[in-house]
Design an enzyme around this catalytic site. Sequence first.
Site, mmCIF file in Angstrom:
data_model
loop_
_atom_site.group_PDB
_atom_site.id
_atom_site.type_symbol
_atom_site.label_atom_id
_atom_site.label_comp_id
_atom_site.label_asym_id
_atom_site.label_seq_id
_atom_site.Cartn_x
_atom_site.Cartn_y
_atom_site.Cartn_z
ATOM 1 N N ARG A 55 -10.607 -11.027 2.133
ATOM 2 C CA ARG A 55 -11.556 -12.012 1.589
ATOM 3 C C ARG A 55 -10.932 -13.401 1.570
ATOM 4 N NH1 ARG A 55 -12.007 -8.589 -3.833
ATOM 5 N NH2 ARG A 55 -11.439 -7.014 -2.313
ATOM 6 N N LYS A 66 0.842 -1.200 0.000
ATOM 7 C CA LYS A 66 0.000 0.000 0.000
ATOM 8 C C LYS A 66 0.877 1.250 0.000
ATOM 9 C CE LYS A 66 -3.943 -1.664 2.721
ATOM 10 N NZ LYS A 66 -4.989 -1.485 1.717
#
Length: 489
Positions: A343, A269
């Site tokens: 997820r 990120k």
Amino acid sequence: MKIDVVDAQLDSFKTELIVVGLFSPAEEVPAELKSVDAKLNGAIAHAIKGKEFEGEYQQFRLVSTLDKIPAKNILLIGLGKKEDANIELLRRAAGLSARIARDFCGITEFSTTLHNIELDVSKEERAQAVAEGSVLGSYQYIKYRTVDKEKIKVIQSITLVGNGVDAFVKKGAVLAECENLVRDLANEPASNLKPEQLADVAKELEKLGVKVSVYDKKGIEKLGLTALLAVNRGSVNEPRFVVMEYGSGKRVALVGKGLTFDAGGLDLKPDDSMLTMKHDMCGAAVVIATVKAAALLKLKMNVVGVFASTENMPGMDAYKPGDIIPAFNGKTIEVANTDAEGRIVLADALAYTEKVLKPDAIIDLATLTGACMVALGNVCAGVMGKDKNLISHLMKSGNVTGERVWELPFFQEYHEQVKSEVADVRNLGIYKYGGAITAGAFLSAFVEKTPWAHIDIAGTSWSDIDLDYTRKGGTGFGVRLLVHALENW
Ligand code: BES
Ligand code: ZN
Ligand code: ZN
């Protein structure tokens, strides 16, 4: 913190501060303050008549009693127009008054009458909401401050002036304290709260009669949670998988994403997005705190709390874009982006929950996607799934508790977008938009037949600003919502 209810007359009650709410336009002294105002020679009437205080939402005015009554000050707090008022307004006004008491008046004890405001909800609900708002508003994260620490005021005691609402005030305080636990965990620096420590927090629930099973890396290998292990490979810190069981009756599983830090993995990120990623464990924290609240409030339900916890780091053995990894249920996942890790760990947690724990329903909570923040901002969480009853049940609880959820569409096309050519599913939609929904569609591949709803709390778990009863940092969003949904199942 101490929170009490007393049945007392305001003009003879000793306290640092009495909070009184007024709707706008404020025209006269509220009935409960008439005798107080008489003793203050009409000081409150004077402030109202002179339009120094008009009752606008968030407006406030402090009136000193100059020792004419035992209470030292009266805090008039604006509630806005009566026709716009609801139970959430009471929570917010209570939260704001706690902050004014501590930060503006510099006191550590105060009393409130906000729950006596006339609204079309019962006095018990009003008292619970005022207790919730007051305790939430008193929250501050000062654990690591050392300079002038003795100057930092901490609210020690709150009194609701009224009667017959003790049980509801207690309940409101329990809910708010559990929510404050989520805030503490979200605010804790990631280097001090690794998966092992998060599991320790869950383990403490054993004291409340909750059965807690903690699986370390070896245990996770034995269970076959291979997707969780893949995400963990880039980190030097071990993962944890935790199952908490409380009560008996209808069996509802709550499943949380517990990323104690999300650096993005090899798809690292940028700095500004990484800065707050210590709170990527809020789903797990809400699950812990909800099971805790269920035990403290003795809910007549069988609540199963589950969370998968790891860091997502770009270490030497980190899982890589293009990898294909198996999940607990045997399905294979194409890793299109290592930053869509939540997820992946939830795939294992959901499949394990359905197949091994066999609940009647599953609700998962996760700080899952930036896309959900883009869609809904910080006002409500996204909810999706195919079980309309479960979703409308959650939406109703959201409206009562102020922790609102908004349904996102779940059309078949979204499910097509997470199909992979080289594996069973891809962890990224092939079309780059609608990311909150394609993430939900991915999760749905890991729940076969149990009623299930997914709540994306990415936008609601963290606040960049102070807002009424919300502090900057972790918000605790989700505990009141889930407890209400469980007790009204
Ligand atoms: N933990 C983040 C999502 C998130 C973002 C939570 C902001 C709270 C605030 C999640 O793991 C993530 O990185 N999602 C990516 C997915 C993308 C790579 C498809 C995102 O939303 O950018
Ligand atoms: Zn991520
Ligand atoms: Zn994440």
